[in-house]
Enzyme design. Sequence first.
Site, PDB file in Angstrom:
ATOM      1  N   ASP B 226      20.391  62.214  62.231  1.00  0.00           N
ATOM      2  CA  ASP B 226      20.308  63.417  61.387  1.00  0.00           C
ATOM      3  C   ASP B 226      20.021  63.023  59.934  1.00  0.00           C
ATOM      4  O   ASP B 226      20.875  62.466  59.263  1.00  0.00           O
ATOM      5  CB  ASP B 226      21.673  64.121  61.508  1.00  0.00           C
ATOM      6  CG  ASP B 226      21.882  65.237  60.495  1.00  0.00           C
ATOM      7  OD1 ASP B 226      20.928  65.597  59.781  1.00  0.00           O
ATOM      8  OD2 ASP B 226      23.019  65.752  60.445  1.00  0.00           O
ATOM      9  N   HIS B 399      26.302  67.853  56.725  1.00  0.00           N
ATOM     10  CA  HIS B 399      25.456  66.710  57.085  1.00  0.00           C
ATOM     11  C   HIS B 399      25.799  65.473  56.251  1.00  0.00           C
ATOM     12  O   HIS B 399      26.195  65.577  55.096  1.00  0.00           O
ATOM     13  CB  HIS B 399      23.981  67.064  56.883  1.00  0.00           C
ATOM     14  CG  HIS B 399      23.527  68.198  57.745  1.00  0.00           C
ATOM     15  ND1 HIS B 399      23.104  68.024  59.036  1.00  0.00           N
ATOM     16  CD2 HIS B 399      23.477  69.528  57.511  1.00  0.00           C
ATOM     17  CE1 HIS B 399      22.778  69.205  59.558  1.00  0.00           C
ATOM     18  NE2 HIS B 399      23.001  70.125  58.651  1.00  0.00           N
TER      19      HIS B 399
END
Lengths: 586, 586
Positions: B226, B399
Site C-alpha cells: 500500500d 495508511h
Amino acid sequence: MTNNSSSQTNNKSSNGNGNKINGNKSAKRRRTQKEETIKFISLGGVGEIGKNMYVVEFKDEILVIDGGLKFPEEDMLGIDLVIPDFTYLTDNLDKVKAILLTHGHEDHIGGLPYILKYVNKPVYGTKLTLGLLENKLREHNILNSVNLNVIQPNSTIEIGKNFKVEFFRVNHSIPDSVGMAITTPVGTILHTGDFKIDQTPVDGQITDFQRISEISRKGVLALFADCTNAERPGFTMSERVVGNTIDEIFRLAKSRIIIATFASNVHRIQQVLDAAYKYNKKVCINGRSMINVVNTAMELGYLNVPKGMLIELDDLDAYNYDQIVMITTGSQGEPMSALTRMANSEHRKVEIAPGDTVVIAASPIPGNEKLVSKTINNLFKRGADVVYESVSGIHVSGHASQEELKMMINLVRPKYLVPIHGEYRHCIHLAKIGETLGISRENIFTIEIGDVLEIGKEKAKITGSVPSGYILIDGLGVGDVGNIVLRDRKQLSLDGILVVVVTLQKGTNKIIAGPDIVSRGFVYVRESEQLIEEAKAIVSQSLEKCRDRNIKEWAQLKQAIRDQLGKSLYEKTRRKPMILPIIMEV
Amino acid sequence: MTNNSSSQTNNKSSNGNGNKINGNKSAKRRRTQKEETIKFISLGGVGEIGKNMYVVEFKDEILVIDGGLKFPEEDMLGIDLVIPDFTYLTDNLDKVKAILLTHGHEDHIGGLPYILKYVNKPVYGTKLTLGLLENKLREHNILNSVNLNVIQPNSTIEIGKNFKVEFFRVNHSIPDSVGMAITTPVGTILHTGDFKIDQTPVDGQITDFQRISEISRKGVLALFADCTNAERPGFTMSERVVGNTIDEIFRLAKSRIIIATFASNVHRIQQVLDAAYKYNKKVCINGRSMINVVNTAMELGYLNVPKGMLIELDDLDAYNYDQIVMITTGSQGEPMSALTRMANSEHRKVEIAPGDTVVIAASPIPGNEKLVSKTINNLFKRGADVVYESVSGIHVSGHASQEELKMMINLVRPKYLVPIHGEYRHCIHLAKIGETLGISRENIFTIEIGDVLEIGKEKAKITGSVPSGYILIDGLGVGDVGNIVLRDRKQLSLDGILVVVVTLQKGTNKIIAGPDIVSRGFVYVRESEQLIEEAKAIVSQSLEKCRDRNIKEWAQLKQAIRDQLGKSLYEKTRRKPMILPIIMEV
C-alpha cells in the site's frame, strides 16, 4: 443624512443626485443628530477567495478598491470567468471618483477590462500593477480610453473633496503591492491589501511598518485585513526560502530543469534567473501569460535579466540539456498550459525525457488538486524527477499567517476590525484573533458581500445591503448566462437530452410525421434501440390520449409527453434526461 | 507453459480450457525451459486511488483480491459509480477459484454487487468485512446466491490445487482489516492490504508483525504494498490521538456536539461513544450509511454501546442540548448527506444553533476540498464552533507513512517490490523507498492497470497486458454509458444545445414548416431573440443553397446546417453549442 444612510439603499433614486441635494445635508444631519459615517461595501472578496472589489463611500463620493475576477465554481458549467456584480457602481456612477489598485493579481485587476467599459473612472496603481492592467486593456481594445495614474508605493494623493489616500508598501507574491490608508472627515480606515511580512524579501523592500505605524499613531478607525491565512499558525515563510530550494535543485540537477510557477510571481522568476546565472544556464520562457508578464516586468525594471541569458523555444536544439532551464505556465495543471501539454506529450517543441527535473513551484489553488496531481503523475510516467509542494519547500504563501496578522492588528490598533479576502471560515478565524488581542466582539464585523457597513466615530453597524453577486462571462457574453441556462446545462450534463419531434395536422392534431426521437448524452443509441422504440410508442399514446380528451393546447401536449416519457425512462434507467418535445404543424 | 504465459493473453481461447490441457504442461515446460511463474495483474487500484482489484494467477487457477469501486472523475458527467473492467475474469471464468477481501471499504468491496452477478465465486473475508458486504448484496437482491466464507484474521486456507493463503491482521481505518500471504509452488507473495502500524490501536490489535515475520522467514518472492502515503515522511499517528482530541472537545463543549466522520471508521465511532459515556451524554446516529454501519458493527460485536445511550432523531427534543451528541455522515460535504443538510438549514429535524460544536473528523478526499469548505463556511455562518482538520488533530490517516513502509519492507525482505493502491506519483515514491533499502531498481515494478507481471523464482517481468479500464454505472445502466455519451454530455454542459427542426416536402425538399429553433443551456432566449432569428435565416439559406446545388441527402443537409450555423454562432458569441438538426418529411 441623505438617502445614502437608509438601511436599504435605493440606488435608482440616488443615482446622480448626490451633488444636487448637498445643500440639504447639514440641515438634515442636525435634525436627526445622526453621526457622519463612512460606508464600506464589499462587492466581492468576502465569503469567497476571488473577485475582490471594495467600495468606500463618504457623502456623495465613492472610492473603489480593486476590480478582480474569479474562476468559475464547478456548478458554473461552461463559464469562462466571473466578475462582481457592479450594479451599485453604475447606479451611482457620478459619485465614483477613482479606482485604486492594491496589486496586479487577477483576483484584483482581472475584472477591470469589463468593469471599466461601464465605470470609466481614473485608475490609480503602482507601476507594475498598471503595466499588467495595460496588457489586458490592450487586448480588450480600451487602453486609450482609460485614465491610468501611476502612484508611488509611499505616496499620498487627495481625491475628490473628502479623501486623502496614503499608500504603503506590503510584501506579497507579486512586486509593487500596496495597502492604503484612506482618511475622511470621520476618520481613517486602513486596508492592508494582500500582504505578508517578509523580513528578507527578494527585492529588499519590507512591508512598510514605519509608515503604517506613523499612520496608526494618528488613530485608525477601522482595519480591513487580508484573512486568507488566518487559519495558519505561526509565520509565513520568506520567499527567500524558495530561492534556497531552487539553488539546491540547480546544484543537483543533471539534465534539463523545467520550472512552473505563477506568471505573476516575479520575485520567484528572478530567483530562478539568479540560479541560472550562477549555474551558467540559458533560460527559455514558455507559455503565453508567462511571456507577457516577463516582458512587462523586464520593460518596467522589475526583472534583472543578464544579457544573452534568454533563448527562444526554437533555439533549444542548439544547447545541451544540462544548459537549459525553462520557466513555464501550468503550475495549476491547467489543461491547455505549456507544462500540461509537455506532461501529455502534446507540446510542439518539448518532449519530457528521463533525467529532466520538473519543479512545480506553487501549491494547488483549492479545486485544482486533481489537475495538478494528474500533471505530476504524467511527468513521473515520462521519467522526469518531479519536485512539488507536498514533498519539498518549493512554495511559500503570499499571505500573512496568524502571527503576522497579530502584528498588523497590534501595529494599527484599530477601533473596528473587518476581515476581508477570505471565505467565511477565514473571516471567522481572523475575528477570533482580533478578540484575543482585545478588540471587543461587537467591534469586529464579518461582513458578507453587499452588506453596507457604516462606520462612525462612535459606532459602526451593518445598516443594509446593496445589489451584489456575480456576473458570468461566457465567450463574448457578459451576463447573458444566468441561473436558468446554468440549470439546463447541469441537467444536460448529468443525463443528456431526448428531443421528441412530431408533425401534426393543423386543426385535427393528427400525427402526420414522427414521433421521431433524437438523443444526445443519454444512452448509446445502437444498444438502446428498444428503449427508443418504446419511447416513441409512449409519445404516440400520450398524444392519442390528448386527442381523446380534446386537449389541443401545445403547452399541454408537450407537458403530457414530458410527464409520460420522463416517468417511463426513469423507471427503466433511473435517469432523468431533459425531454424537449417539439411540435410542428402543417 | 500453457497459453497463460504468452505475452498477450488470448483470453477467448484460454476460457475454460485450463483443466483440459493440464496433461501437456510439464512436457511443454521441459521443452521450452521456461521457468514457472505467478502472474499478478491489477484490474484497478494502481495509477489511481480507488476500485482496487487484483488478480493472482498460477497455471489454470486465479485468485481475485478485492473488488472495489471509485467515485467518478470530474469529466465523467452524470456517472454514479465506476468499477473495474473485469472482462479478464469473465473471459477466464472457470479459472477463478475465489475472491479474497482485505477489508470493508467501498474501494475494496463496493464493486462486488455488480461483479458477483457475472463472476459468482466463493468470497472470503473477515466477519465485519462480510457483514458490510452482506448489506450491499441484500440491496442488490443477490445475497442468497453468493457463497460467503468468514475467515479469521490469523487463519490459513487452501484454495484450489495451488494456493495456500495465510491472512494476517493489519491496522487500518476500519476494523477487521487483513493482509495476506499467498503461497504457490513458485513461492510466496505478500499483499499488505491497506495498512498502517498503530502501536496503540483502539481495539488493542496491532498489525501482526510476528506472523508477517514468521511468513517472511521462509522467504517472500514479492511484496505488494500500500503506497498511498509514500510521500509522507515519518509515521502516521495512532487513532488514539483522535480519541484524545475528541475527549478534549467533549470537555470544553457547552452545548450540543455533532461529529461527522466516515461511517466505516468504527474505532473512531467507538471513541466518540466512549467520550459520550464518560461525559454522560446521549448519542443519536444520523445518516443512512452511518446507521447501516453502526447497526452491522453492533450486531457483530465491533462496537460496544452502553445500554440506553442511543436515542432516535425523534427523541432529541426530550434532552437538553448539552446532553446530546450526534454522529453523522457528511464529512466529505456530500450534497445530500445529513451534515450538509444541517449546514444548509435543510435538515428535517436538526437546526444548527450558536453554541453547537461541529466536528469534521475526516480529511477531504482529493476533489472534495471545496464541498467540505462550503459546509464549514455554512456551519460557521449559523454560529457553530467548527473543528476540522486544518486547525486541529481530529483526523489521522489509515495508511502507512514512509517509516512504516520501510519497516514493512525490512520485515518482509522481498526479492521484488510492487507498489499498489496509489497514483503513479505514490508508486514512484514507494519505489524510491525500496531502492534506499537495497532492493535493486530492476526488481521494483511500478505497474499500471492491465499489466501482466510474471514473477518467477529467478526473475520477474511485465510480459503483456489484459483488457482493463473502467465500467461506468449510471442509474441502472452498467456500462451503457461510454466515451461518446460522455463527450456529448461535456459539450452540452459547456455551451448547451440548439435543436433545429424543419419539415421538408417529400421529393422537392421545399421547406413546408420551420425552421424552428429551440435552445437549452445556450443563451437566455428572451434576450437573444435577434440571435435566434438570424440563426433561422442561416438555416433557411443553407437549405436553399443545397437545393440550388441539388443536394438531397439528409446527412449532407444536416452537415451544411451544422457548419453554417456553428460558424455564425461562434463568431457572434465565441460559444460552440451542440447543433442538432432534425429534418422531417411530409
